[in-house]
Design a protein around this motif. Structure first.
Motif, PDB file in Angstrom:
ATOM      1  N   UNK A 212      41.210  25.947  18.976  1.00 31.32           N
ATOM      2  CA  UNK A 212      40.046  26.786  19.242  1.00 31.32           C
ATOM      3  C   UNK A 212      38.750  25.997  19.373  1.00 31.32           C
ATOM      4  N   UNK A 213      38.810  24.850  19.976  1.00 33.87           N
ATOM      5  CA  UNK A 213      37.585  24.062  20.114  1.00 33.87           C
ATOM      6  C   UNK A 213      36.606  24.791  21.029  1.00 33.87           C
ATOM      7  N   UNK A 214      35.304  24.681  20.799  1.00 32.28           N
ATOM      8  CA  UNK A 214      34.312  25.393  21.623  1.00 32.28           C
ATOM      9  C   UNK A 214      34.448  25.052  23.103  1.00 32.28           C
ATOM     10  N   UNK A 215      34.771  23.796  23.433  1.00 37.54           N
ATOM     11  CA  UNK A 215      34.867  23.401  24.838  1.00 37.54           C
ATOM     12  C   UNK A 215      35.994  24.143  25.548  1.00 37.54           C
ATOM     13  N   UNK A 216      37.149  24.213  24.898  1.00 33.59           N
ATOM     14  CA  UNK A 216      38.289  24.846  25.555  1.00 33.59           C
ATOM     15  C   UNK A 216      38.042  26.340  25.710  1.00 33.59           C
ATOM     16  N   UNK A 217      37.373  26.938  24.737  1.00 30.27           N
ATOM     17  CA  UNK A 217      37.062  28.370  24.840  1.00 30.27           C
ATOM     18  C   UNK A 217      36.133  28.628  26.034  1.00 30.27           C
ATOM     19  N   UNK A 218      35.183  27.746  26.186  1.00 26.96           N
ATOM     20  CA  UNK A 218      34.210  27.875  27.276  1.00 26.96           C
ATOM     21  C   UNK A 218      34.905  27.752  28.634  1.00 26.96           C
ATOM     22  N   UNK A 219      35.812  26.757  28.699  1.00 26.49           N
ATOM     23  CA  UNK A 219      36.533  26.515  29.935  1.00 26.49           C
ATOM     24  C   UNK A 219      37.376  27.726  30.312  1.00 26.49           C
ATOM     25  N   UNK A 220      38.019  28.301  29.295  1.00 34.10           N
ATOM     26  CA  UNK A 220      38.853  29.475  29.558  1.00 34.10           C
ATOM     27  C   UNK A 220      38.009  30.651  30.059  1.00 34.10           C
ATOM     28  N   UNK A 221      36.873  30.866  29.417  1.00 30.59           N
ATOM     29  CA  UNK A 221      35.988  31.976  29.853  1.00 30.59           C
ATOM     30  C   UNK A 221      35.547  31.772  31.291  1.00 30.59           C
ATOM     31  N   UNK A 222      35.248  30.519  31.600  1.00 33.68           N
ATOM     32  CA  UNK A 222      34.797  30.211  32.957  1.00 33.68           C
ATOM     33  C   UNK A 222      35.891  30.528  33.972  1.00 33.68           C
ATOM     34  N   UNK A 223      37.149  30.133  33.617  1.00 35.69           N
ATOM     35  CA  UNK A 223      38.240  30.360  34.550  1.00 35.69           C
ATOM     36  C   UNK A 223      38.490  31.858  34.740  1.00 35.69           C
ATOM     37  N   UNK A 224      38.406  32.584  33.611  1.00 36.40           N
ATOM     38  CA  UNK A 224      38.637  34.028  33.707  1.00 36.40           C
ATOM     39  C   UNK A 224      37.564  34.711  34.571  1.00 36.40           C
ATOM     40  N   UNK A 225      36.335  34.266  34.400  1.00 37.14           N
ATOM     41  CA  UNK A 225      35.236  34.839  35.192  1.00 37.14           C
ATOM     42  C   UNK A 225      35.447  34.557  36.670  1.00 37.14           C
ATOM     43  N   UNK A 226      35.937  33.318  36.949  1.00 33.43           N
ATOM     44  CA  UNK A 226      36.158  32.934  38.349  1.00 33.43           C
ATOM     45  C   UNK A 226      37.208  33.834  38.991  1.00 33.43           C
ATOM     46  N   UNK A 227      38.311  34.064  38.256  1.00 31.86           N
ATOM     47  CA  UNK A 227      39.376  34.937  38.767  1.00 31.86           C
ATOM     48  C   UNK A 227      38.823  36.338  39.032  1.00 31.86           C
ATOM     49  N   UNK A 228      37.987  36.827  38.101  1.00 28.78           N
ATOM     50  CA  UNK A 228      37.403  38.173  38.264  1.00 28.78           C
ATOM     51  C   UNK A 228      36.524  38.225  39.504  1.00 28.78           C
ATOM     52  N   UNK A 229      35.744  37.163  39.724  1.00 25.91           N
ATOM     53  CA  UNK A 229      34.864  37.128  40.902  1.00 25.91           C
ATOM     54  C   UNK A 229      35.671  37.179  42.190  1.00 25.91           C
ATOM     55  N   UNK A 230      36.739  36.362  42.233  1.00 28.89           N
ATOM     56  CA  UNK A 230      37.574  36.320  43.434  1.00 28.89           C
ATOM     57  C   UNK A 230      38.209  37.685  43.665  1.00 28.89           C
ATOM     58  N   UNK A 231      38.711  38.277  42.564  1.00 26.19           N
ATOM     59  CA  UNK A 231      39.311  39.615  42.662  1.00 26.19           C
ATOM     60  C   UNK A 231      38.330  40.629  43.233  1.00 26.19           C
ATOM     61  N   UNK A 232      37.129  40.660  42.645  1.00 28.34           N
ATOM     62  CA  UNK A 232      36.118  41.625  43.092  1.00 28.34           C
ATOM     63  C   UNK A 232      35.725  41.392  44.539  1.00 28.34           C
ATOM     64  N   UNK A 233      35.622  40.117  44.895  1.00 25.95           N
ATOM     65  CA  UNK A 233      35.248  39.763  46.268  1.00 25.95           C
ATOM     66  C   UNK A 233      36.282  40.262  47.254  1.00 25.95           C
ATOM     67  N   UNK A 234      37.571  40.073  46.882  1.00 26.54           N
ATOM     68  CA  UNK A 234      38.650  40.530  47.760  1.00 26.54           C
ATOM     69  C   UNK A 234      38.601  42.037  47.936  1.00 26.54           C
ATOM     70  N   UNK A 235      38.404  42.720  46.793  1.00 25.89           N
ATOM     71  CA  UNK A 235      38.309  44.187  46.838  1.00 25.89           C
ATOM     72  C   UNK A 235      37.181  44.626  47.756  1.00 25.89           C
ATOM     73  N   UNK A 236      36.059  43.933  47.614  1.00 22.65           N
ATOM     74  CA  UNK A 236      34.881  44.281  48.412  1.00 22.65           C
ATOM     75  C   UNK A 236      35.174  44.100  49.895  1.00 22.65           C
ATOM     76  N   UNK A 237      35.846  42.971  50.197  1.00 18.40           N
ATOM     77  CA  UNK A 237      36.162  42.681  51.593  1.00 18.40           C
ATOM     78  C   UNK A 237      37.084  43.756  52.164  1.00 18.40           C
ATOM     79  N   UNK A 238      38.105  44.121  51.373  1.00 22.80           N
ATOM     80  CA  UNK A 238      39.044  45.164  51.824  1.00 22.80           C
ATOM     81  C   UNK A 238      38.286  46.476  52.049  1.00 22.80           C
ATOM     82  N   UNK A 239      37.385  46.782  51.106  1.00 21.29           N
ATOM     83  CA  UNK A 239      36.595  48.021  51.226  1.00 21.29           C
ATOM     84  C   UNK A 239      35.758  48.012  52.495  1.00 21.29           C
ATOM     85  N   UNK A 240      35.111  46.859  52.757  1.00 21.73           N
ATOM     86  CA  UNK A 240      34.249  46.779  53.946  1.00 21.73           C
ATOM     87  C   UNK A 240      35.083  46.946  55.207  1.00 21.73           C
ATOM     88  N   UNK A 241      36.265  46.285  55.221  1.00 20.55           N
ATOM     89  CA  UNK A 241      37.124  46.393  56.406  1.00 20.55           C
ATOM     90  C   UNK A 241      37.583  47.829  56.606  1.00 20.55           C
TER      91      UNK A 241
END
Ligand SMILES: [Zn+2]
Length: 442
Positions: free
Chosen positions: A24-53
């Motif tokens: 549970x080192x602070x660095x690894x926790x931070x890295x994990x949060x960052x990766x999860x946020x990135x996945x969420x952004x990509x997901x939302x972006x894809x949804x948005x693109x599908x919606x626009x199309x």
């Protein structure tokens, strides 16, 4: 029992999977949060693109694939006129030429609605004027479609036109399925009742025909005198006909009209001022009296064969708070009197009178009966009458559609009603394609 973090990496309460590092080192926790946020952004972006199309086919048309205006009869409403050329004699900033005419053809026939001078006689001046193109057939609009279905009267819709020219065409809905529609005496009749155009429609389709001065700062100061004299009265002596200045076609019928709108602002007034605006209907008149700043009253008079005018009913009420410096309008369009303040209808009354035999020489008169007031931005506007159709449409199976400029419109008067399935969307203006307001455009 201990659950393996690797077995459920998406667990919301998970702090960090083993692959991210040690414990549970602070660095690894931070890295994990960052990766999860990135996945969420990509997901939302894809949804948005599908919606626009999807939206371009189902919800909103015209975002990616332009939907273009092919109906000149709707151009005053949606795209403004083609050319803005100030009259060489009076400077009236009138708009000439609809899309279907060439400039020389149009200028050869055009007449200034303000001073009546023929543009053909101003040709020398025209050599120095560069016409300013406004908008053309082919400008794009946005469509609300798919889930927005359930069009209402006065909506402007796009539909597939199977007629001679074909393609996507824009018109205004005036009749709904199941209704009985007639265009008679310049009015639309729905199920046997006249159906005047509401203020928002009038505002969109009206064209300017007169101003007292071309300067925006020109003010009219009216002061009551005792005994009453001319100084307290301003008359608008400008007869208006149905002649279409905007698109002067050769064989057009010209007749008198009451489809007028008077607009002005009250800049200042002395306490207790009574301001009367008389609208002449040719066969009677309507007086609007403003008891500034709080009350209004409206009175309707019918001219009789005997010398005495008969007085009709009397309406009165409170004025809205923002009447001072607000945008005031009086409309006589479609046999309905409207008193409008800042685009809100304050009072209305239908009037029915005999047809006019000649234009009204003095359609409006403003008088101060008591006190004093300053009037700004006075102007007269006109709305085209609907042109009568030959036939009555009983129990429409589809929509009855009319163009806003009846002189150049090919519409349901010619091709009949339009089945529901051919209407594909309600038109909203492309947000970047037009000045803010046609009415203020001058
Ligand atoms: Zn002029």
């Amino acid at each position: 029992m201990k659950a393996s973090p690797a077995a459920r990496p998406d667990d919301a309460n998970e702090c960090c999977p083993p692959s991210l590092g040690t414990g549970n080192s602070p660095q690894s926790r931070q890295l994990f949060r960052f990766r999860r946020a990135l996945v969420a952004y990509v997901d939302n972006g894809l949804m948005l693109l599908i919606l626009i199309l999807m939206s371009d086919t189902l919800l909103i048309g015209g975002v990616f694939y332009p939907i273009r205006v092919v109906s000149p009869s709707m151009m005053p409403t949606f795209n403004g006129p083609r050319f803005r050329i100030p009259c060489a004699r009076c400077g009236f900033p009138q708009t000439w030429c609809a899309a279907t005419q060439s400039l020389p053809e149009c200028l050869g026939r055009a007449v200034c609605p303000n001073c009546g001078s023929r543009l053909a006689e101003q040709r020398r001046e025209f050599a120095t004027i560069v016409p300013k193109p406004a908008y053309f057939v082919g400008d794009r609009v946005l469509l609300l479609k798919g889930i927005w279905r359930g069009w209402r009267r006065w909506d402007v819709v796009a539909f597939y036109n199977t007629g001679e020219k074909g393609g996507l065409t824009l018109k205004r809905i005036v009749g709904l399925p199941g209704e009985r529609i007639e265009v008679r005496a310049g009015l639309l009749w729905v199920n046997g009742q006249p159906q005047p155009r509401p203020w928002q429609v009038q505002r969109a389709v009206c064209v300017p025909v007169w101003r007292p001065q071309m300067s925006d700062s020109f003010a009219i100061r009216l002061e009551a005198t005792s005994p009453p004299a001319h100084s307290g009265t301003f008359s608008i002596e400008h007869p208006v006909t149905t002649y279409c200045h905007f698109h002067p076609v050769l064989d057009q019928q010209e007749g008198p009209t009451r489809n007028l709108i008077l607009r002005f602002r009250i800049a200042e007034f002395s306490p207790g001022t009574r301001l009367q605006i008389r609208s002449d209907l040719g066969t009677g008149h309507i007086d609007l009296v403003l008891e500034l700043p709080s009350r209004y009253s409206i009175r309707y008079f019918e001219h009789n064969d005997s010398e005495q005018d008969s007085e009709g009913e009397y309406l009165s009420g409170e004025l809205p708070h923002r009447v001072i410096k607000g945008d005031l309008a009086i409309s006589l369009v479609d046999q309905r009197f409207l008193f409008v303040v800042n685009d809100g209808v304050v009072a209305e009354r239908d009037y029915a009178t005999k047809p006019l035999t000649r234009p009204i020489s003095r359609p409006f008169q403003i008088a101060v009966e008591q006190g004093s007031a300053t009037i700004l931005e006075l102007g007269l506007w006109k709305v085209s009458s609907y042109l009568d159709a030959q036939h009555v449409n009983n129990f429409l199976p589809g929509y009855y559609l009319l163009g806003d400029d009846p002189h150049i419109s090919i519409d349901s008067r010619h091709f009949g009603n339009v089945p529901k399935g051919r209407v594909i969307g309600r038109v909203v203006n492309w947000p970047f394609a037009r000045p803010t307001s046609h009415m203020n455009g001058g």
